[in-house]
Design a protein around this motif. Structure first.
Motif, PDB file in Angstrom:
ATOM      1  N   GLY A 113       4.113  34.255  53.473  1.00 15.36           N
ATOM      2  CA  GLY A 113       3.167  35.248  52.980  1.00 15.36           C
ATOM      3  C   GLY A 113       2.032  34.686  52.162  1.00 15.36           C
ATOM      4  O   GLY A 113       1.302  35.435  51.515  1.00 15.36           O
ATOM      5  N   ILE A 114       1.860  33.355  52.179  1.00 20.53           N
ATOM      6  CA  ILE A 114       0.824  32.703  51.381  1.00 20.53           C
ATOM      7  C   ILE A 114      -0.037  31.835  52.290  1.00 20.53           C
ATOM      8  O   ILE A 114       0.477  30.989  53.020  1.00 20.53           O
ATOM      9  N   GLU A 115      -1.343  32.049  52.245  1.00 25.40           N
ATOM     10  CA  GLU A 115      -2.281  31.209  52.987  1.00 25.40           C
ATOM     11  C   GLU A 115      -2.923  30.211  52.030  1.00 25.40           C
ATOM     12  O   GLU A 115      -3.432  30.589  50.973  1.00 25.40           O
ATOM     13  N   ILE A 116      -2.886  28.943  52.419  1.00 25.56           N
ATOM     14  CA  ILE A 116      -3.587  27.901  51.670  1.00 25.56           C
ATOM     15  C   ILE A 116      -4.700  27.370  52.560  1.00 25.56           C
ATOM     16  O   ILE A 116      -4.459  26.976  53.707  1.00 25.56           O
ATOM     17  N   THR A 117      -5.911  27.369  52.042  1.00 20.17           N
ATOM     18  CA  THR A 117      -7.079  26.891  52.787  1.00 20.17           C
ATOM     19  C   THR A 117      -7.725  25.740  52.029  1.00 20.17           C
ATOM     20  O   THR A 117      -8.054  25.870  50.851  1.00 20.17           O
ATOM     21  N   ILE A 118      -7.857  24.590  52.698  1.00 20.60           N
ATOM     22  CA  ILE A 118      -8.668  23.504  52.140  1.00 20.60           C
ATOM     23  C   ILE A 118     -10.115  23.822  52.476  1.00 20.60           C
ATOM     24  O   ILE A 118     -10.484  23.915  53.647  1.00 20.60           O
ATOM     25  N   ASN A 119     -10.933  24.005  51.464  1.00 18.92           N
ATOM     26  CA  ASN A 119     -12.299  24.471  51.674  1.00 18.92           C
ATOM     27  C   ASN A 119     -13.313  23.331  51.844  1.00 18.92           C
ATOM     28  O   ASN A 119     -14.051  23.294  52.808  1.00 18.92           O
ATOM     29  N   ASP A 120     -13.336  22.412  50.910  1.00 26.07           N
ATOM     30  CA  ASP A 120     -14.317  21.318  50.949  1.00 26.07           C
ATOM     31  C   ASP A 120     -13.634  20.018  50.519  1.00 26.07           C
ATOM     32  O   ASP A 120     -12.697  20.036  49.712  1.00 26.07           O
ATOM     33  N   ALA A 121     -14.131  18.915  51.039  1.00 28.53           N
ATOM     34  CA  ALA A 121     -13.580  17.613  50.649  1.00 28.53           C
ATOM     35  C   ALA A 121     -14.682  16.570  50.706  1.00 28.53           C
ATOM     36  O   ALA A 121     -15.599  16.648  51.532  1.00 28.53           O
ATOM     37  N   VAL A 122     -14.578  15.595  49.817  1.00 33.91           N
ATOM     38  CA  VAL A 122     -15.554  14.510  49.801  1.00 33.91           C
ATOM     39  C   VAL A 122     -14.856  13.237  49.332  1.00 33.91           C
ATOM     40  O   VAL A 122     -13.989  13.273  48.455  1.00 33.91           O
ATOM     41  N   PHE A 123     -15.211  12.108  49.945  1.00 32.26           N
ATOM     42  CA  PHE A 123     -14.666  10.799  49.585  1.00 32.26           C
ATOM     43  C   PHE A 123     -15.850   9.915  49.208  1.00 32.26           C
ATOM     44  O   PHE A 123     -16.686   9.593  50.049  1.00 32.26           O
ATOM     45  N   ASP A 124     -15.926   9.552  47.928  1.00 30.80           N
ATOM     46  CA  ASP A 124     -17.082   8.772  47.455  1.00 30.80           C
ATOM     47  C   ASP A 124     -16.865   7.270  47.586  1.00 30.80           C
ATOM     48  O   ASP A 124     -17.631   6.474  47.050  1.00 30.80           O
ATOM     49  N   GLY A 125     -15.806   6.876  48.300  1.00 32.38           N
ATOM     50  CA  GLY A 125     -15.475   5.463  48.441  1.00 32.38           C
ATOM     51  C   GLY A 125     -14.450   5.008  47.430  1.00 32.38           C
ATOM     52  O   GLY A 125     -13.832   3.948  47.596  1.00 32.38           O
ATOM     53  N   GLU A 126     -14.233   5.788  46.385  1.00 27.47           N
ATOM     54  CA  GLU A 126     -13.257   5.482  45.350  1.00 27.47           C
ATOM     55  C   GLU A 126     -12.233   6.603  45.215  1.00 27.47           C
ATOM     56  O   GLU A 126     -11.037   6.353  45.090  1.00 27.47           O
ATOM     57  N   THR A 127     -12.708   7.832  45.229  1.00 30.15           N
ATOM     58  CA  THR A 127     -11.849   8.989  44.969  1.00 30.15           C
ATOM     59  C   THR A 127     -12.094  10.085  46.002  1.00 30.15           C
ATOM     60  O   THR A 127     -13.238  10.355  46.371  1.00 30.15           O
ATOM     61  N   VAL A 128     -11.000  10.699  46.455  1.00 29.94           N
ATOM     62  CA  VAL A 128     -11.085  11.885  47.302  1.00 29.94           C
ATOM     63  C   VAL A 128     -10.999  13.107  46.390  1.00 29.94           C
ATOM     64  O   VAL A 128     -10.102  13.206  45.553  1.00 29.94           O
ATOM     65  N   ALA A 129     -11.950  14.013  46.530  1.00 28.44           N
ATOM     66  CA  ALA A 129     -11.918  15.281  45.793  1.00 28.44           C
ATOM     67  C   ALA A 129     -11.908  16.408  46.801  1.00 28.44           C
ATOM     68  O   ALA A 129     -12.738  16.440  47.713  1.00 28.44           O
ATOM     69  N   LEU A 130     -10.961  17.314  46.676  1.00 28.23           N
ATOM     70  CA  LEU A 130     -10.890  18.424  47.624  1.00 28.23           C
ATOM     71  C   LEU A 130     -10.624  19.723  46.884  1.00 28.23           C
ATOM     72  O   LEU A 130      -9.890  19.773  45.905  1.00 28.23           O
ATOM     73  N   THR A 131     -11.273  20.777  47.382  1.00 25.44           N
ATOM     74  CA  THR A 131     -11.048  22.109  46.822  1.00 25.44           C
ATOM     75  C   THR A 131     -10.213  22.921  47.797  1.00 25.44           C
ATOM     76  O   THR A 131     -10.247  22.689  49.009  1.00 25.44           O
ATOM     77  N   TYR A 132      -9.471  23.854  47.268  1.00 21.44           N
ATOM     78  CA  TYR A 132      -8.658  24.709  48.118  1.00 21.44           C
ATOM     79  C   TYR A 132      -8.532  26.083  47.480  1.00 21.44           C
ATOM     80  O   TYR A 132      -8.775  26.272  46.285  1.00 21.44           O
ATOM     81  N   SER A 133      -8.172  27.041  48.312  1.00 26.34           N
ATOM     82  CA  SER A 133      -7.960  28.396  47.824  1.00 26.34           C
ATOM     83  C   SER A 133      -6.623  28.900  48.324  1.00 26.34           C
ATOM     84  O   SER A 133      -6.121  28.471  49.374  1.00 26.34           O
ATOM     85  N   ILE A 134      -6.031  29.787  47.565  1.00 28.01           N
ATOM     86  CA  ILE A 134      -4.720  30.356  47.886  1.00 28.01           C
ATOM     87  C   ILE A 134      -4.862  31.866  47.937  1.00 28.01           C
ATOM     88  O   ILE A 134      -5.396  32.478  47.004  1.00 28.01           O
ATOM     89  N   GLU A 135      -4.420  32.462  49.039  1.00 25.42           N
ATOM     90  CA  GLU A 135      -4.413  33.906  49.165  1.00 25.42           C
ATOM     91  C   GLU A 135      -2.973  34.340  49.424  1.00 25.42           C
ATOM     92  O   GLU A 135      -2.346  33.882  50.382  1.00 25.42           O
ATOM     93  N   SER A 136      -2.459  35.207  48.558  1.00 25.29           N
ATOM     94  CA  SER A 136      -1.048  35.583  48.641  1.00 25.29           C
ATOM     95  C   SER A 136      -0.898  37.093  48.800  1.00 25.29           C
ATOM     96  O   SER A 136      -1.764  37.860  48.359  1.00 25.29           O
TER      97      SER A 136
END
Length: 367
Positions: A113-136
């Motif tokens: 009953g829970i949807e997880i969506t990865i919305n955006d991601a970026v890799f700057d060569g050192e660190t991966v940063a990703l945003t996500y949203s949860i709809e329950s």
């Protein structure tokens, strides 16, 4: 929040959901002004947009093999166009440009009953940063915390952080940062298997089965080798190199300490303060580090986007010597018979902690 108009950018909404309301002439003029500014910025940055489009092709090929779904952009996320800035809440400015240079993912998995969506991601060569949203389909509580950490192929270790914010009873947004150690590739192959969501106040685990796999190419970057050092009070700090990306710059540095420091203190910790020659002071976040002990460590730290008019970076190391005690250190080891054994803290001659500021390291920026 002063930039709410920008946070709403790129979100598709049904026009029938809007309700008209009266606004003043001043408010109309303010909206027009912000719109003109946004149009100007997009024209100047067209080259980077093309790179992002190329990145999206790589993502699509990878995800097709694991059967993930691509929902409509606004179908699974709250009314927030830029989760990076929303979670930063205008506090640091570090994430002001991340949305612009990230890859729009829109990968959704549903379980229990829970949807997880990865919305955006970026890799700057050192660190991966990703945003996500949860709809329950139900209220999951107010203080959710991280699930399993995403893994990156080829990494020998990793450091990272995770943060989730509640929007309403059924929606949450989150940001995860992962810095892989030992990765030599110019892309990041990421797998994220989530078995549960933790409600920290109650300890309840909400179980499910969400799996993501995708690849991210590193953003373009310009590397400047520096190898400039400063030594003071038995500590040496060396700025090895600086990597400039479209949305940030990353400082790679290391620290060493003399035997006298080692005998007196349990730890020597270095924090960097950076400003430029035209008065900007840059906010940053540490990416973790690795080394042989608490005195010899290789670090990196990411700072907000460099002002193009700057010609020098002025780096000021702040040093903290610490003594460990039961309140800030310690641990246990598991013996062969499965029992816990307390790890003793070595005796040192220092007391509490000491702080001092080192001389500046001035880096002439290559243009």
């Amino acid at each position: 929040m002063k930039d709410i108009y920008e946070l709403l950018n790129d979100v598709n909404l049904d026009d029938n959901e809007f309700e008209e309301m009266a606004v003043t002439e001043f408010e109309k003029a303010k909206v027009k002004s912000r719109l003109k500014q946004s149009i100007t910025k997009k024209k100047k940055r067209m080259g980077w947009k093309m790179n992002v489009a190329a990145a999206a092709v790589v993502v699509g090929l990878s995800t097709a093999t694991v059967g993930l779904t691509f929902p409509a952009y606004a179908g699974n996320i709250p009314i927030i166009g830029d989760i990076f800035r929303f979670l930063d809440n205008e506090k640091t400015g570090l994430y002001d440009n991340y949305k612009e240079y990230s890859t729009e993912m829109n990968l959704t998995q549903e379980s229990n009953g829970i949807e997880i969506t990865i919305n955006d991601a970026v890799f700057d060569g050192e660190t991966v940063a990703l945003t996500y949203s949860i709809e329950s389909d139900r209220d999951l509580g107010g203080d959710l915390t991280s699930f399993n950490t995403p893994s990156i192929k080829g990494a020998t270790g990793a450091a990272g952080s995770s943060y989730i914010s509640k929007i309403d009873d059924h929606h949450y947004v989150g940001l995860d940062k992962i810095t892989p150690f030992g990765l030599t590739s110019d892309s990041a192959d990421i797998k994220w298997k989530i078995g549960s969501i933790l409600q920290t106040s109650t300890g309840e685990k909400i179980k499910g089965n969400w799996k993501f796999a995708f690849s991210l190419p590193a953003t373009d970057s310009q590397i400047q080798l520096t190898n400039q050092s400063v030594e003071q009070n038995g500590v040496t700090v060396n700025i090895k190199k600086v990597a400039f990306t479209p949305m940030s710059f990353i400082v790679h540095y290391n620290q060493q300490a003399t035997q006298q420091v080692r005998e007196k203190w349990h730890e020597a910790y270095i924090e960097l303060e950076i400003k430029d020659d035209i008065g900007n002071v840059y906010s940053g976040e540490g990416n973790g580090g690795s080394g042989t002990d608490a005195y010899t460590v290789n670090w990196s730290k990411t700072f907000e986007k460099l002002d193009p008019n700057a010609t020098k970076l002025i780096v000021t190391p702040h040093v903290t010597f610490r003594i460990h005690d039961a309140s800030n250190s310690g641990g246990v080891e598991i013996t062969s018979d499965g029992k816990e054994k307390e790890i003793p803290i070595p005796v040192k001659t220092g007391v509490g902690q000491e702080k001092f500021v080192m001389d500046d390291i001035v880096i002439e920026l290559e243009k």
